[in-house]
Enzyme design. Structure first.
Site, PDB file in Angstrom:
ATOM      1  N   TYR A 126     -18.281  12.531 -33.311  1.00 50.88           N
ATOM      2  CA  TYR A 126     -18.430  13.767 -34.081  1.00 50.88           C
ATOM      3  C   TYR A 126     -18.318  14.980 -33.174  1.00 50.88           C
ATOM      4  O   TYR A 126     -18.924  15.044 -32.104  1.00 50.88           O
ATOM      5  CB  TYR A 126     -19.779  13.829 -34.800  1.00 50.88           C
ATOM      6  CG  TYR A 126     -20.148  15.253 -35.195  1.00 50.88           C
ATOM      7  CD1 TYR A 126     -19.439  15.905 -36.198  1.00 50.88           C
ATOM      8  CD2 TYR A 126     -21.148  15.954 -34.515  1.00 50.88           C
ATOM      9  CE1 TYR A 126     -19.730  17.213 -36.535  1.00 50.88           C
ATOM     10  CE2 TYR A 126     -21.452  17.268 -34.843  1.00 50.88           C
ATOM     11  CZ  TYR A 126     -20.730  17.892 -35.857  1.00 50.88           C
ATOM     12  OH  TYR A 126     -21.012  19.199 -36.190  1.00 50.88           O
ATOM     13  N   ASN A 153       5.185  -8.272 -35.245  1.00 51.34           N
ATOM     14  CA  ASN A 153       5.070  -8.323 -33.791  1.00 51.34           C
ATOM     15  C   ASN A 153       3.905  -9.213 -33.351  1.00 51.34           C
ATOM     16  O   ASN A 153       4.014  -9.958 -32.365  1.00 51.34           O
ATOM     17  CB  ASN A 153       4.908  -6.910 -33.230  1.00 51.34           C
ATOM     18  CG  ASN A 153       6.239  -6.189 -33.122  1.00 51.34           C
ATOM     19  OD1 ASN A 153       7.026  -6.445 -32.218  1.00 51.34           O
ATOM     20  ND2 ASN A 153       6.503  -5.300 -34.060  1.00 51.34           N
ATOM     21  N   ARG A 201      17.060 -11.163 -19.604  1.00 51.82           N
ATOM     22  CA  ARG A 201      15.845 -11.956 -19.402  1.00 51.82           C
ATOM     23  C   ARG A 201      16.086 -13.426 -19.745  1.00 51.82           C
ATOM     24  O   ARG A 201      15.172 -14.155 -20.086  1.00 51.82           O
ATOM     25  CB  ARG A 201      14.706 -11.380 -20.248  1.00 51.82           C
ATOM     26  CG  ARG A 201      14.434  -9.911 -19.931  1.00 51.82           C
ATOM     27  CD  ARG A 201      13.244  -9.373 -20.682  1.00 51.82           C
ATOM     28  NE  ARG A 201      12.016  -9.962 -20.171  1.00 51.82           N
ATOM     29  CZ  ARG A 201      11.089 -10.537 -20.942  1.00 51.82           C
ATOM     30  NH1 ARG A 201      11.273 -10.632 -22.238  1.00 51.82           N
ATOM     31  NH2 ARG A 201       9.997 -11.040 -20.400  1.00 51.82           N
ATOM     32  N   VAL A 217      22.946 -17.730 -39.254  1.00 50.89           N
ATOM     33  CA  VAL A 217      22.594 -19.129 -39.483  1.00 50.89           C
ATOM     34  C   VAL A 217      22.731 -19.409 -40.979  1.00 50.89           C
ATOM     35  O   VAL A 217      22.153 -18.715 -41.815  1.00 50.89           O
ATOM     36  CB  VAL A 217      21.178 -19.432 -38.987  1.00 50.89           C
ATOM     37  CG1 VAL A 217      20.745 -20.843 -39.393  1.00 50.89           C
ATOM     38  CG2 VAL A 217      21.111 -19.284 -37.467  1.00 50.89           C
ATOM     39  N   SER A 274      15.758  -6.045 -32.367  1.00 51.12           N
ATOM     40  CA  SER A 274      14.459  -5.446 -32.032  1.00 51.12           C
ATOM     41  C   SER A 274      14.405  -3.963 -32.368  1.00 51.12           C
ATOM     42  O   SER A 274      14.119  -3.116 -31.529  1.00 51.12           O
ATOM     43  CB  SER A 274      14.166  -5.652 -30.538  1.00 51.12           C
ATOM     44  OG  SER A 274      14.134  -7.018 -30.212  1.00 51.12           O
ATOM     45  N   ALA A 298      11.788  -8.099 -35.068  1.00 51.03           N
ATOM     46  CA  ALA A 298      10.436  -8.035 -34.498  1.00 51.03           C
ATOM     47  C   ALA A 298       9.826  -9.401 -34.230  1.00 51.03           C
ATOM     48  O   ALA A 298       9.458  -9.720 -33.092  1.00 51.03           O
ATOM     49  CB  ALA A 298       9.535  -7.219 -35.421  1.00 51.03           C
ATOM     50  N   ARG A 342     -22.087   5.655 -48.121  1.00 54.28           N
ATOM     51  CA  ARG A 342     -23.425   5.975 -48.636  1.00 54.28           C
ATOM     52  C   ARG A 342     -23.427   5.949 -50.159  1.00 54.28           C
ATOM     53  O   ARG A 342     -24.346   5.403 -50.788  1.00 54.28           O
ATOM     54  CB  ARG A 342     -23.859   7.356 -48.137  1.00 54.28           C
ATOM     55  CG  ARG A 342     -24.196   7.426 -46.669  1.00 54.28           C
ATOM     56  CD  ARG A 342     -24.541   8.828 -46.247  1.00 54.28           C
ATOM     57  NE  ARG A 342     -25.791   9.291 -46.882  1.00 54.28           N
ATOM     58  CZ  ARG A 342     -26.257  10.527 -46.746  1.00 54.28           C
ATOM     59  NH1 ARG A 342     -25.586  11.419 -46.019  1.00 54.28           N
ATOM     60  NH2 ARG A 342     -27.387  10.867 -47.308  1.00 54.28           N
ATOM     61  N   CYS A 368      10.794   0.586 -39.932  1.00 53.12           N
ATOM     62  CA  CYS A 368       9.846   1.576 -40.448  1.00 53.12           C
ATOM     63  C   CYS A 368      10.268   3.001 -40.094  1.00 53.12           C
ATOM     64  O   CYS A 368       9.851   3.951 -40.762  1.00 53.12           O
ATOM     65  CB  CYS A 368       8.451   1.312 -39.894  1.00 53.12           C
ATOM     66  SG  CYS A 368       7.806  -0.322 -40.255  1.00 53.12           S
TER      67      CYS A 368
END
Length: 465
Positions: free
Chosen positions: A439, A318, A81, A91, A50, A20, A455, A54
């Site tokens: 609501y 991300n 790309r 690495v 990628s 990500a 409240r 989750c």
């Protein structure tokens, strides 16, 4: 002479980690700078790029039927790309002084150095795997990568027994318990804590405990695994604690993760108290002008407590990648911090939290009040209204919102987003009571449960002033 100057005007960006944060950074940098200006080389030691970690519990449980549905962008799509993504390449060393990384082909063992002008570290996190007898036996699984998920599914397919033990009751443990129940297994969850979901206060975790037992899951709290027992064939046969043994044909580890910063630490980069890399607001590694980091390997600022935290979530990764890629690509972006929002479920029970728990607030030296209310997801008279419990923490003197936890059925979990926005804005619980929320009887009572809790918290703040 810089390496970029040696190659002409084109600079080289090296990305360590192909999930990500790393690939979001690479993609964003490519949007801002074409291949004539910026060469991008990325290294990923696994088979996939990628992907959504989750989503693994939902794939294992059968809610997601295809593994590839969890892949946002394949290596071939990245390469199309002009991102040189090198898979199965790990690495092994970062040479900060020399501006280069050493990488090893996982399959052949061949090693080579690659120079960089700019470096992005997105090495993620590693699952906690305690050093216990039998922990590496066949049938014991972690679930961090798609490879891990496939290995677990392969084990489930060839195992004749139907008894599973999940070690740990955090997000992954709870989600994997549900996945295994969906697969028809008898599931026992062994948990070190007083209640499952240590990201909640124990009184809220108790509701998760009761719901899991209602699904037929055996919950064993306040218990620590001491050994994984194996049979004559070397495979797992049980999990042992100090007081008992729990038969198991498969064991899933859901103990949590730690930042994977082995490379960074060896390279002398700054590591925080929680083991993650330390960065500035631009996600640049502190003290290093040409190195950035993001995702599960970094620590981030908690906007509520003002302290650094390690919160491994794909949403953060991300966003980190977008910030890093913008800065690497010549723009400017910052990541201000987090409030610690998370949501999960076990079957139809939704579990959400944001901000601080009681122990977090105490650790931060904050005096606080709490308010807990019970309400419903819809108007009480509307069909299928379901109960929910909301717990709210507020600073005693100022009334500033500190945290919210929600446990309930349909419609409960995403209500935490109201509190996440209020926390980010630094609102008081008194200010929250005036929020203009949507609501209608199918969606909420006249007073939304979060506002009812606000409240009650506001009254408690006033009472203790």
């Amino acid at each position: 002479m810089s390496t970029g100057a040696a190659r002409g005007t084109r600079e080289r960006l090296v990305v360590v980690g192909g999930d990500a944060a790393g690939m979001s950074a690479a993609s964003q940098a490519r949007r801002l700078k074409g291949p004539d200006e910026l060469e991008i080389v990325a290294f990923e030691r696994g088979h996939f790029s990628s992907f959504s970690a989750c989503g693994i519990p939902y794939w294992v449980g059968g809610d997601v039927t295809e593994r590839d549905a969890l892949i946002a962008r394949t290596p071939e799509e990245h390469r199309a790309r002009d991102i040189d993504l090198r898979m199965r390449t790990e690495v092994t060393e970062i040479d900060v002084a020399g501006g280069r990384v050493r990488a090893r082909d996982v399959d052949s063992g061949a090693q080579s150095w690659t120079s960089y002008d700019k470096l992005v570290i997105g090495t993620g996190a590693r699952p906690i795997r305690p050093e216990l007898p039998g922990i590496d036996a066949p049938g014991v699984h972690g679930v961090q990568t798609l490879d891990d998920g496939q290995a677990l599914l392969d084990t489930l397919a060839r195992t004749r027994g139907r008894r599973a033990v999940v070690v740990g009751a955090g997000y992954i443990g709870v989600e994997m318990a549900e996945a295994l129940i969906n697969r028809g297994y008898e599931v026992t969850v062994v948990n070190r804590g007083r209640e499952p979901m240590s990201t909640l206060d124990p009184d809220m975790g108790r509701m998760v405990h009761e719901a899991m037992e209602g699904l037929g899951i055996t919950m064993v709290d306040d218990a620590e695994v001491t050994e994984v027992l194996t049979g004559d064939d070397g495979r797992v046969r049980a999990v042992a604690t100090r007081d008992a043994e729990f038969p198991a044909d498969v064991v899933v580890l859901g103990i949590g993760v730690r930042p994977e910063t082995t490379l960074a630490e060896a390279a002398g980069l700054p590591i925080g108290a929680h083991g993650g890399l330390l960065t500035d607001l631009a996600m640049r590694v502190r003290g290093h002008g040409n190195i950035w980091a993001g995702g599960d390997c970094v620590e981030v600022l908690d906007l509520v407590s003002g302290q650094e935290r390690h919160i491994p979530l794909g949403t953060h990764a991300n966003k980190h990648g977008q910030v890093v890629g913008t800065n690497v690509g010549g723009g400017y972006a910052t990541f201000p911090g987090v409030v610690g929002t998370a949501v999960s479920k076990v079957c139809d029970l939704e579990i959400a939290r944001t901000g601080l728990r009681e122990k977090d607030a105490r650790r931060a030296g904050l005096r606080f009040v709490t308010a807990t209310i019970e309400s419903t997801s819809r108007a009480g008279y509307y069909p299928d209204a379901s109960p929910m419990t909301v717990k709210m923490l507020a600073e005693r003197r100022t009334g500033r919102l500190l945290g919210v936890q929600i446990v309930g059925r349909e419609g409960a979990g995403k209500r935490v987003d109201i509190a996440a926005v209020a926390l980010t804005a630094g609102m008081t619980v008194e200010q929250m009571t005036a929020l203009d929320l949507g609501y209608a009887p199918p969606f909420s009572p006249v007073w939304d449960p979060v506002l009812v809790a606000a409240r009650k918290a506001a009254r408690e703040v006033e009472r203790q002033r």
